[in-house]
Write a protein that holds these residues in place. Structure first.
Motif, PDB file in Angstrom:
ATOM      1  N   LEU A  46       0.862  -1.177   0.000  1.00  0.00           N
ATOM      2  CA  LEU A  46       0.000   0.000   0.000  1.00  0.00           C
ATOM      3  C   LEU A  46       0.897   1.226   0.000  1.00  0.00           C
ATOM      4  O   LEU A  46       1.714   1.414   0.907  1.00  0.00           O
ATOM      5  CB  LEU A  46      -0.914   0.022   1.230  1.00  0.00           C
ATOM      6  CG  LEU A  46      -1.685   1.333   1.468  1.00  0.00           C
ATOM      7  CD1 LEU A  46      -2.580   1.676   0.278  1.00  0.00           C
ATOM      8  CD2 LEU A  46      -2.504   1.237   2.755  1.00  0.00           C
ATOM      9  N   ILE A  47       0.760   2.026  -1.043  1.00  0.00           N
ATOM     10  CA  ILE A  47       1.559   3.235  -1.201  1.00  0.00           C
ATOM     11  C   ILE A  47       0.644   4.445  -1.009  1.00  0.00           C
ATOM     12  O   ILE A  47      -0.481   4.466  -1.506  1.00  0.00           O
ATOM     13  CB  ILE A  47       2.202   3.278  -2.596  1.00  0.00           C
ATOM     14  CG1 ILE A  47       3.094   2.041  -2.796  1.00  0.00           C
ATOM     15  CG2 ILE A  47       3.014   4.544  -2.790  1.00  0.00           C
ATOM     16  CD1 ILE A  47       3.444   1.785  -4.243  1.00  0.00           C
ATOM     17  N   VAL A  48       1.134   5.428  -0.288  1.00  0.00           N
ATOM     18  CA  VAL A  48       0.336   6.621   0.003  1.00  0.00           C
ATOM     19  C   VAL A  48       1.078   7.861  -0.481  1.00  0.00           C
ATOM     20  O   VAL A  48       2.296   7.993  -0.296  1.00  0.00           O
ATOM     21  CB  VAL A  48       0.066   6.735   1.515  1.00  0.00           C
ATOM     22  CG1 VAL A  48      -0.648   8.039   1.831  1.00  0.00           C
ATOM     23  CG2 VAL A  48      -0.760   5.551   1.997  1.00  0.00           C
ATOM     24  N   GLU A  49       0.333   8.755  -1.109  1.00  0.00           N
ATOM     25  CA  GLU A  49       0.853  10.076  -1.440  1.00  0.00           C
ATOM     26  C   GLU A  49       0.448  10.996  -0.285  1.00  0.00           C
ATOM     27  O   GLU A  49      -0.700  11.424  -0.202  1.00  0.00           O
ATOM     28  CB  GLU A  49       0.251  10.570  -2.756  1.00  0.00           C
ATOM     29  CG  GLU A  49       0.775  11.933  -3.190  1.00  0.00           C
ATOM     30  CD  GLU A  49       0.008  12.475  -4.395  1.00  0.00           C
ATOM     31  OE1 GLU A  49       0.655  12.927  -5.337  1.00  0.00           O
ATOM     32  OE2 GLU A  49      -1.248  12.439  -4.355  1.00  0.00           O
ATOM     33  N   PRO A  50       1.370  11.281   0.637  1.00  0.00           N
ATOM     34  CA  PRO A  50       0.992  12.050   1.831  1.00  0.00           C
ATOM     35  C   PRO A  50       0.662  13.503   1.499  1.00  0.00           C
ATOM     36  O   PRO A  50       1.065  14.032   0.466  1.00  0.00           O
ATOM     37  CB  PRO A  50       2.243  11.954   2.707  1.00  0.00           C
ATOM     38  CG  PRO A  50       3.356  11.764   1.741  1.00  0.00           C
ATOM     39  CD  PRO A  50       2.801  10.937   0.623  1.00  0.00           C
ATOM     40  N   LYS A  51      -0.064  14.139   2.394  1.00  0.00           N
ATOM     41  CA  LYS A  51      -0.417  15.542   2.186  1.00  0.00           C
ATOM     42  C   LYS A  51       0.834  16.426   2.177  1.00  0.00           C
ATOM     43  O   LYS A  51       0.820  17.510   1.607  1.00  0.00           O
ATOM     44  CB  LYS A  51      -1.400  16.001   3.272  1.00  0.00           C
ATOM     45  CG  LYS A  51      -2.756  15.306   3.174  1.00  0.00           C
ATOM     46  CD  LYS A  51      -3.708  15.791   4.265  1.00  0.00           C
ATOM     47  CE  LYS A  51      -5.069  15.108   4.137  1.00  0.00           C
ATOM     48  NZ  LYS A  51      -6.025  15.540   5.180  1.00  0.00           N
ATOM     49  N   TRP A  52       1.901  15.945   2.825  1.00  0.00           N
ATOM     50  CA  TRP A  52       3.144  16.692   2.857  1.00  0.00           C
ATOM     51  C   TRP A  52       4.098  16.215   1.756  1.00  0.00           C
ATOM     52  O   TRP A  52       5.326  16.308   1.865  1.00  0.00           O
ATOM     53  CB  TRP A  52       3.818  16.551   4.225  1.00  0.00           C
ATOM     54  CG  TRP A  52       3.743  15.186   4.812  1.00  0.00           C
ATOM     55  CD1 TRP A  52       2.770  14.708   5.636  1.00  0.00           C
ATOM     56  CD2 TRP A  52       4.671  14.094   4.634  1.00  0.00           C
ATOM     57  NE1 TRP A  52       3.013  13.379   5.982  1.00  0.00           N
ATOM     58  CE2 TRP A  52       4.182  12.985   5.376  1.00  0.00           C
ATOM     59  CE3 TRP A  52       5.853  13.949   3.910  1.00  0.00           C
ATOM     60  CZ2 TRP A  52       4.837  11.768   5.410  1.00  0.00           C
ATOM     61  CZ3 TRP A  52       6.504  12.711   3.941  1.00  0.00           C
ATOM     62  CH2 TRP A  52       5.993  11.646   4.699  1.00  0.00           C
TER      63      TRP A  52
END
Length: 223
Positions: free
Chosen positions: A211-217
């Protein structure tokens, strides 16, 4: 002759050179060019990119890093092919992927893993395989985000069969789903059979789902 006088002759310079030559990148590149499965993917890639040209704009950034520098070299990751990306131009519109999709969205990488990467004797360390899977699944996953960046949120690895040292492997990473800032990617490590043309005919050694996430930062992340 006493024990103190026993002299152990070192391996000859000629033998050492021959041993290193067998593990040289040039020698291994010549070897991989003889594999039908490698040639099959090169031909497929050329055909694919003739109609999906955005894939040709992908820039790899593997140096310097853990697998591209620290773990790279003779007896370690002795050879690493250019990763072949098969990403349909449609996906570069960064659409969500919620249902099974017939548009290609995967990558292929060939590697030769040497004897300095062992955990148990003669067997590649499972942590090394997890590292490669994490890196390669993320690379294809990131391309599905407009920022081209992200972080691993979860990595689940299943070791099916031991990967022996001095083996050629192929790692295929396939995007399964993408919703919003999340992307799920499957990674599979196959043992290359030098007589086969298809991965499906080779042994599956290890698989994972990431699971890969594009963080808000995300803007704080640097390549």
């Amino acid at each position: 002759m006493t024990v103190d006088q026993v002299v152990v002759e070192p391996a000859s310079t000629e033998e050492s050179i021959l041993e290193e030559d067998l593990h040289s990148e040039e020698t291994l590149e010549k070897q991989i060019l003889t594999f039908p499965i490698y040639q099959s993917y090169i031909d497929l890639y050329q055909k694919f990119t003739s109609t999906n040209t955005k894939t040709l704009d992908i820039v790899e950034r593997i140096y310097p890093n853990l697998t591209g520098a620290t773990l790279s070299g003779p007896h370690k990751i002795a050879y690493r092919s250019q990763t072949l990306y098969f990403i349909d131009d449609y996906h570069f519109q960064y659409n969500e992927i919620t249902d099974p999709d017939d548009r290609d969205n995967y990558s292929i990488s060939f590697l030769q893993l040497g004897d300095a990467l062992s955990g148990h004797k003669g067997i590649v360390h499972g942590g090394l395989l997890a590292t490669l899977l994490d890196e390669l699944t993320c690379r294809v996953g990131f391309l599905n985000f407009e920022s081209k960046r992200g972080v691993t949120a979860n990595l689940n690895v299943n070791y099916k069969k031991p990967t022996k040292v001095d083996s050629w492997v192929c790692i295929k990473c396939t995007v399964l789903k993408k919703t919003g800032r999340k992307c799920w990617v499957k990674g599979d490590v196959y043992l290359i059979d030098e007589t086969k043309k298809a991965l499906e005919d080779c042994e599956l050694l290890t698989s994972c789902e990431v699971l890969i996430v594009e963080p808000k930062w995300v803007d704080q992340l640097k390549h």
